[in-house]
Design a protein around this motif. Structure first.
Motif, PDB file in Angstrom:
ATOM      1  N   ILE A   1     -11.286 -18.293   2.286  1.00 52.54           N
ATOM      2  CA  ILE A   1     -10.188 -17.347   2.446  1.00 52.54           C
ATOM      3  C   ILE A   1      -8.877 -18.096   2.217  1.00 52.54           C
ATOM      4  CG2 ILE A   1      -8.982 -15.871   4.071  1.00 52.54           C
ATOM      5  CD1 ILE A   1     -11.629 -15.283   5.400  1.00 52.54           C
TER       6      ILE A   1
ATOM      7  N   SER B   1      -3.396 -15.650   0.487  1.00 52.20           N
ATOM      8  CA  SER B   1      -3.151 -14.275   0.055  1.00 52.20           C
ATOM      9  C   SER B   1      -3.787 -13.270   1.005  1.00 52.20           C
ATOM     10  CB  SER B   1      -3.713 -14.047  -1.353  1.00 52.20           C
ATOM     11  OG  SER B   1      -3.047 -14.852  -2.276  1.00 52.20           O
ATOM     12  N   ARG B   2      -5.000 -13.530   1.431  1.00 50.37           N
ATOM     13  CA  ARG B   2      -5.702 -12.597   2.319  1.00 50.37           C
ATOM     14  C   ARG B   2      -5.053 -12.538   3.703  1.00 50.37           C
ATOM     15  NH1 ARG B   2      -9.819 -10.220   0.162  1.00 50.37           N
ATOM     16  NH2 ARG B   2     -10.938 -11.147  -1.553  1.00 50.37           N
TER      17      ARG B   2
ATOM     18  N   ASP C   1      -4.883  -5.118   1.592  1.00 51.35           N
ATOM     19  CA  ASP C   1      -5.226  -4.364   0.390  1.00 51.35           C
ATOM     20  C   ASP C   1      -4.846  -2.887   0.515  1.00 51.35           C
ATOM     21  OD1 ASP C   1      -6.325  -4.338  -2.216  1.00 51.35           O
ATOM     22  OD2 ASP C   1      -8.119  -3.361  -1.442  1.00 51.35           O
TER      23      ASP C   1
ATOM     24  N   LEU D   1      -5.656  -6.735  -3.426  1.00 50.05           N
ATOM     25  CA  LEU D   1      -6.453  -7.951  -3.527  1.00 50.05           C
ATOM     26  C   LEU D   1      -7.516  -7.713  -4.585  1.00 50.05           C
ATOM     27  CD1 LEU D   1      -6.843  -8.759   0.264  1.00 50.05           C
ATOM     28  CD2 LEU D   1      -5.468 -10.022  -1.401  1.00 50.05           C
ATOM     29  N   ILE D   2      -7.607  -8.642  -5.507  1.00 52.95           N
ATOM     30  CA  ILE D   2      -8.539  -8.508  -6.630  1.00 52.95           C
ATOM     31  C   ILE D   2      -9.347  -9.791  -6.721  1.00 52.95           C
ATOM     32  CG2 ILE D   2      -8.678  -8.212  -9.138  1.00 52.95           C
ATOM     33  CD1 ILE D   2      -5.790  -6.897  -8.797  1.00 52.95           C
ATOM     34  N   LYS D   3     -10.642  -9.659  -6.943  1.00 56.83           N
ATOM     35  CA  LYS D   3     -11.501 -10.837  -7.099  1.00 56.83           C
ATOM     36  C   LYS D   3     -11.029 -11.667  -8.281  1.00 56.83           C
ATOM     37  CE  LYS D   3     -15.730  -8.867  -5.244  1.00 56.83           C
ATOM     38  NZ  LYS D   3     -17.130  -8.479  -5.545  1.00 56.83           N
ATOM     39  N   VAL D   4     -11.048 -12.983  -8.099  1.00 56.02           N
ATOM     40  CA  VAL D   4     -10.662 -13.896  -9.169  1.00 56.02           C
ATOM     41  C   VAL D   4     -11.550 -13.630 -10.385  1.00 56.02           C
ATOM     42  CG1 VAL D   4     -10.539 -16.318  -9.861  1.00 56.02           C
ATOM     43  CG2 VAL D   4      -9.842 -15.649  -7.551  1.00 56.02           C
TER      44      VAL D   4
ATOM     45  N   ASP E   1     -11.707 -10.929 -12.196  1.00 51.05           N
ATOM     46  CA  ASP E   1     -12.043  -9.519 -12.440  1.00 51.05           C
ATOM     47  C   ASP E   1     -10.897  -8.865 -13.212  1.00 51.05           C
ATOM     48  OD1 ASP E   1     -12.796  -6.851 -12.400  1.00 51.05           O
ATOM     49  OD2 ASP E   1     -13.495  -6.908 -10.324  1.00 51.05           O
ATOM     50  N   GLU E   2     -10.927  -9.071 -14.522  1.00 52.11           N
ATOM     51  CA  GLU E   2      -9.845  -8.592 -15.381  1.00 52.11           C
ATOM     52  C   GLU E   2      -9.769  -7.069 -15.412  1.00 52.11           C
ATOM     53  OE1 GLU E   2     -10.561 -10.420 -19.139  1.00 52.11           O
ATOM     54  OE2 GLU E   2     -10.182 -12.438 -18.354  1.00 52.11           O
TER      55      GLU E   2
ATOM     56  N   GLU F   1     -10.572  -4.931 -12.985  1.00 53.23           N
ATOM     57  CA  GLU F   1      -9.962  -4.455 -11.735  1.00 53.23           C
ATOM     58  C   GLU F   1      -8.463  -4.748 -11.734  1.00 53.23           C
ATOM     59  OE1 GLU F   1      -9.950  -2.605  -7.932  1.00 53.23           O
ATOM     60  OE2 GLU F   1     -11.248  -2.523  -9.664  1.00 53.23           O
TER      61      GLU F   1
END
Length: 77
Positions: free
Chosen positions: A1, A4-5, A10, A16-19, A21-22, A24
C-alpha cells in the motif's frame, strides 16, 4: 500500500487505478472530462489534501516527534 491509498478515497477525492491498467485509466479520464461537478468536487478535495501536506504542517509534525522522543528520553534517565 502506497501513499496514494492513504490520501485518495476512490470516487470521493480522486480515482485509484491499478498500475498498468490503461483501459481503466482512460475510462476514468473520460468520466472526469465529461463530469464538471465531479471535477470540481475532486478539485476542492485536493485543496484539503494540500493543506495536510503543507511544508509547515509536515515540519510541525517532525518537530513534535523529535521533541517527544527527546523529552521522553530525558525523562527516562
Amino acid at each position: 500500500i502506497g501513499g496514494s491509498r492513504e490520501l485518495i478515497k476512490d470516487g470521493e477525492n480522486g480515482f485509484l487505478i491499478k498500475v498498468g491498467d490503461e483501459e481503466e485509466l482512460l475510462n476514468k479520464m473520460i468520466i472526469i472530462h465529461n463530469d464538471k461537478i465531479l471535477r470540481e468536487k475532486f478539485s476542492n478535495k485536493s485543496k484539503e489534501i494540500k493543506k495536510l501536506l503543507s511544508v509547515e504542517k509536515i515540519a510541525d509534525q517532525y518537530i513534535s516527534l523529535i521533541n517527544e522522543v527527546y523529552i521522553g528520553g530525558k525523562n527516562v534517565s
